[in-house]
Design an enzyme around this catalytic site. Sequence first.
Site, PDB file in Angstrom:
ATOM      1  N   GLY A 190       8.744 -25.650 -51.924  1.00 14.10           N
ATOM      2  CA  GLY A 190       8.817 -24.259 -52.373  1.00 14.10           C
ATOM      3  C   GLY A 190       9.804 -23.453 -51.547  1.00 14.10           C
ATOM      4  CB  ALA A 191      13.283 -22.608 -51.959  1.00 14.83           C
ATOM      5  CB  VAL A 193       9.147 -14.817 -49.258  1.00 12.99           C
ATOM      6  CG1 VAL A 193       9.173 -14.052 -47.964  1.00 12.99           C
ATOM      7  CG2 VAL A 193       9.822 -14.024 -50.365  1.00 12.99           C
ATOM      8  CB  SER A 279       5.225 -22.330 -48.992  1.00 15.13           C
ATOM      9  OG  SER A 279       6.469 -23.012 -48.927  1.00 15.13           O
ATOM     10  NE  ARG A 282      -1.153 -15.492 -50.126  1.00 14.62           N
ATOM     11  CZ  ARG A 282      -1.904 -16.150 -49.238  1.00 14.62           C
ATOM     12  NH1 ARG A 282      -1.447 -17.262 -48.672  1.00 14.62           N
ATOM     13  NH2 ARG A 282      -3.100 -15.719 -48.915  1.00 14.62           N
ATOM     14  CG  HIS A 454      31.326   4.999 -35.886  1.00 14.51           C
ATOM     15  ND1 HIS A 454      31.611   3.905 -36.688  1.00 14.51           N
ATOM     16  CD2 HIS A 454      32.123   4.883 -34.790  1.00 14.51           C
ATOM     17  CE1 HIS A 454      32.556   3.184 -36.101  1.00 14.51           C
ATOM     18  NE2 HIS A 454      32.883   3.743 -34.951  1.00 14.51           N
TER      19      HIS A 454
HETATM   20  C1  FAD Z   1       3.043 -16.524 -44.410  1.00 12.02           C
HETATM   21  C2  FAD Z   1       3.019 -15.205 -45.134  1.00 12.02           C
HETATM   22  C3  FAD Z   1       3.936 -14.225 -44.790  1.00 12.02           C
HETATM   23  C4  FAD Z   1       3.914 -13.009 -45.440  1.00 12.02           C
HETATM   24  N1  FAD Z   1       4.840 -12.076 -45.069  1.00 12.02           N
HETATM   25  C5  FAD Z   1       4.844 -10.886 -45.692  1.00 12.02           C
HETATM   26  C6  FAD Z   1       5.765  -9.881 -45.297  1.00 12.02           C
HETATM   27  O1  FAD Z   1       6.577 -10.086 -44.397  1.00 12.02           O
HETATM   28  N2  FAD Z   1       5.717  -8.681 -45.928  1.00 12.02           N
HETATM   29  C7  FAD Z   1       4.820  -8.433 -46.942  1.00 12.02           C
HETATM   30  O2  FAD Z   1       4.831  -7.332 -47.482  1.00 12.02           O
HETATM   31  N3  FAD Z   1       3.939  -9.362 -47.335  1.00 12.02           N
HETATM   32  C8  FAD Z   1       3.925 -10.573 -46.728  1.00 12.02           C
HETATM   33  N4  FAD Z   1       2.993 -11.506 -47.102  1.00 12.02           N
HETATM   34  C9  FAD Z   1       2.054 -11.160 -48.184  1.00 12.02           C
HETATM   35  C10 FAD Z   1       0.917 -10.283 -47.639  1.00 12.02           C
HETATM   36  O3  FAD Z   1       0.265 -10.975 -46.613  1.00 12.02           O
HETATM   37  C11 FAD Z   1      -0.050  -9.932 -48.758  1.00 12.02           C
HETATM   38  O4  FAD Z   1       0.647  -9.349 -49.834  1.00 12.02           O
HETATM   39  C12 FAD Z   1      -1.098  -8.941 -48.264  1.00 12.02           C
HETATM   40  O5  FAD Z   1      -1.821  -9.478 -47.188  1.00 12.02           O
HETATM   41  C13 FAD Z   1      -2.056  -8.552 -49.400  1.00 12.02           C
HETATM   42  O6  FAD Z   1      -2.999  -7.661 -48.909  1.00 12.02           O
HETATM   43  P1  FAD Z   1      -4.464  -7.550 -49.551  1.00 12.02           P
HETATM   44  O7  FAD Z   1      -5.148  -6.491 -48.770  1.00 12.02           O
HETATM   45  O8  FAD Z   1      -4.355  -7.406 -51.001  1.00 12.02           O
HETATM   46  O9  FAD Z   1      -5.156  -8.963 -49.298  1.00 12.02           O
HETATM   47  P2  FAD Z   1      -5.384  -9.852 -48.008  1.00 12.02           P
HETATM   48  O10 FAD Z   1      -4.442  -9.518 -46.927  1.00 12.02           O
HETATM   49  O11 FAD Z   1      -5.438 -11.245 -48.482  1.00 12.02           O
HETATM   50  O12 FAD Z   1      -6.813  -9.406 -47.465  1.00 12.02           O
HETATM   51  C14 FAD Z   1      -7.995  -9.676 -48.152  1.00 12.02           C
HETATM   52  C15 FAD Z   1      -9.123  -9.682 -47.143  1.00 12.02           C
HETATM   53  O13 FAD Z   1     -10.359  -9.661 -47.838  1.00 12.02           O
HETATM   54  C16 FAD Z   1     -11.220 -10.636 -47.290  1.00 12.02           C
HETATM   55  N5  FAD Z   1     -12.190 -10.971 -48.339  1.00 12.02           N
HETATM   56  C17 FAD Z   1     -11.984 -11.637 -49.493  1.00 12.02           C
HETATM   57  N6  FAD Z   1     -13.095 -11.657 -50.235  1.00 12.02           N
HETATM   58  C18 FAD Z   1     -14.036 -10.978 -49.524  1.00 12.02           C
HETATM   59  C19 FAD Z   1     -15.381 -10.647 -49.764  1.00 12.02           C
HETATM   60  N7  FAD Z   1     -15.991 -10.969 -50.903  1.00 12.02           N
HETATM   61  N8  FAD Z   1     -16.046  -9.949 -48.803  1.00 12.02           N
HETATM   62  C20 FAD Z   1     -15.435  -9.586 -47.653  1.00 12.02           C
HETATM   63  N9  FAD Z   1     -14.155  -9.869 -47.374  1.00 12.02           N
HETATM   64  C21 FAD Z   1     -13.472 -10.552 -48.316  1.00 12.02           C
HETATM   65  C22 FAD Z   1     -10.292 -11.748 -46.885  1.00 12.02           C
HETATM   66  O14 FAD Z   1     -10.902 -12.641 -45.974  1.00 12.02           O
HETATM   67  C23 FAD Z   1      -9.170 -10.929 -46.269  1.00 12.02           C
HETATM   68  O15 FAD Z   1      -9.464 -10.589 -44.948  1.00 12.02           O
HETATM   69  C24 FAD Z   1       2.965 -12.742 -46.457  1.00 12.02           C
HETATM   70  C25 FAD Z   1       2.018 -13.710 -46.786  1.00 12.02           C
HETATM   71  C26 FAD Z   1       2.039 -14.924 -46.141  1.00 12.02           C
HETATM   72  C27 FAD Z   1       1.000 -15.938 -46.499  1.00 12.02           C
END
Ligand code: FAD
Length: 475
Positions: A190-191, A193, A279, A282, A454
């Site tokens: 997977g290429a 991000v 990767s 998601r 600048h």
């Molecule tokens: C390696 C990697 C690098 C990334 N880099 C970037 C970046 O540089 N910039 C960027 O914008 N995005 C990046 N992302 C994407 C970013 O991490 C996600 O878009 C973001 O975390 C989404 O936020 P969220 O709050 O929707 O969900 P999440 O961050 O997934 O948080 C959800 C939380 O809910 C909890 N949870 C789930 N179900 C329950 C439940 N029933 N009860 C209680 N808790 C629960 C989970 O355990 C988790 O803690 C990256 C992702 C990865 C994997």
Amino acid sequence: MADRFDVVVIGGGPGGYTAAIRAAQLGFATACIDDWTRAGGKPAPGGTCTNVGCIPSKALLQSSENYEHAGHAFADHGIDVKGLSIDVKRMLARKDKVVGQNNDGILYLFKKNKVAFFHGRGSLAARDGDAWTVKVDGAKPATITATHVVVATGSKPRALPGTPIDNDRVLDNEGALAIPDVPARLGVVGAGVIGLEMGSVWRRLGATVTVLEALPTFLGAVDEAVAKEALKVFTRQGLAIHTGAKITAVEVGKADVKVAWTDATGKTQSSTFDRLIVSIGRVPFTGGLGAEAVGLALDERGFVVVDDACRTNLPNVWAVGDVVRGPMLAHKAEEEAVAVCERIAGQHGHVDFNTVPWVIYTSPEIAWVGETEQQLKAAGTAYKAGTFPFLANGRARALGDTTGFVKVLADAATDRILGVHMIGPMVSELISEGVVAMEFGAASEDLARICHAHPSLSEATKEASLAVLGRAVNI
Ligand SMILES: Cc1cc2nc3c(=O)[nH]c(=O)nc-3n(C[C@H](O)[C@H](O)[C@H](O)COP(=O)(O)OP(=O)(O)OC[C@H]3O[C@@H](n4cnc5c(N)ncnc54)[C@H](O)[C@@H]3O)c2cc1C
């Protein structure tokens, strides 16, 4: 602790914790439930982003970039480094420390804003009158009620069929951020991000990295000129990138992983790696949420179904972030979270997906906002383009990094900016100017007439805007 709340947020990632803080700021009695746990059993709010996403990946990208600079770029500055080595254990410990600081920061913000925090899994149990009953399953089980529920349960890695993740030889993002030594041969499926960022980390530390991408084009969502430049630079850096590569079998051995694949011409290929990162995107996560029990509608891909205002099919149940449609980005989750809380308060929160910035933190970085040239062509929109290379930017020359360019796309008739595309040094920071300009409905001439410091990299944005008007100065 009170058990009746105005707003209960399930999930404590960027979407969830931001929703909880904004709801509390607006005067609502608020609780946030999150189940992420760090070593020793302590809660680790911050979700994927803080624990196994944005933050740890950027920590490792910085460490590996420092190492690469010390090994290659310093000599040019007259700085000789002898006996350079990398202690991966210490690098990973620093990354864990950065993550821990962010977890603690969120716990502090909850306290400061009087958000009640519950460590455990939250599930929607029933609707009783005008309130939702939410169960917390954890070390301290609880049953709480809420007028409004915000679902922010995030996402998990998409699985590659027939290839179980063991986070030893075959890794998802969590394992990719914790490889205990530099693998001599690293495969990345997977290429996107995540694959490119993780591949970059381990390549800089000495791994030979092969990236296998199923799609026929490299970075198809990125402006074509930027994607072309990125492919050229990454290949020169030593990343072997194969597009149109279809995995046919993965065989995990004790010390290696054998991958059978067909290349873009249909020829059978076989590669052996010490570790393999998978990767390939998601998928939304709703496990244990109780969606079925209360009739929360999910679409065929498992996303919580929401309208433009992040309302679900259930009364007073909202959903934000990775678990709903739209870009899977932390800042998109945060913006939706704020908008939802403001709507609950009777205000008019709004998120414009067209001005959500995108960043790939490779070196050079890639960043963009708005429409690409190929999108404008497909839509038949008449546009003008202006490009300015960092090669002609004084600050980039002083930095010793002149890779890439800035491109500004503007409507041919009105000059309104339709997209800004960048590849080069620190463009993750520079892109904000494009976002601000687009949010304010700026014309390229507006950017061109703004005084920029600048020497600064941001002058490349001004010059690209001048180029739209056919009058760049420094090229
Ligand atoms: C390696 C990697 C690098 C990334 N880099 C970037 C970046 O540089 N910039 C960027 O914008 N995005 C990046 N992302 C994407 C970013 O991490 C996600 O878009 C973001 O975390 C989404 O936020 P969220 O709050 O929707 O969900 P999440 O961050 O997934 O948080 C959800 C939380 O809910 C909890 N949870 C789930 N179900 C329950 C439940 N029933 N009860 C209680 N808790 C629960 C989970 O355990 C988790 O803690 C990256 C992702 C990865 C994997």
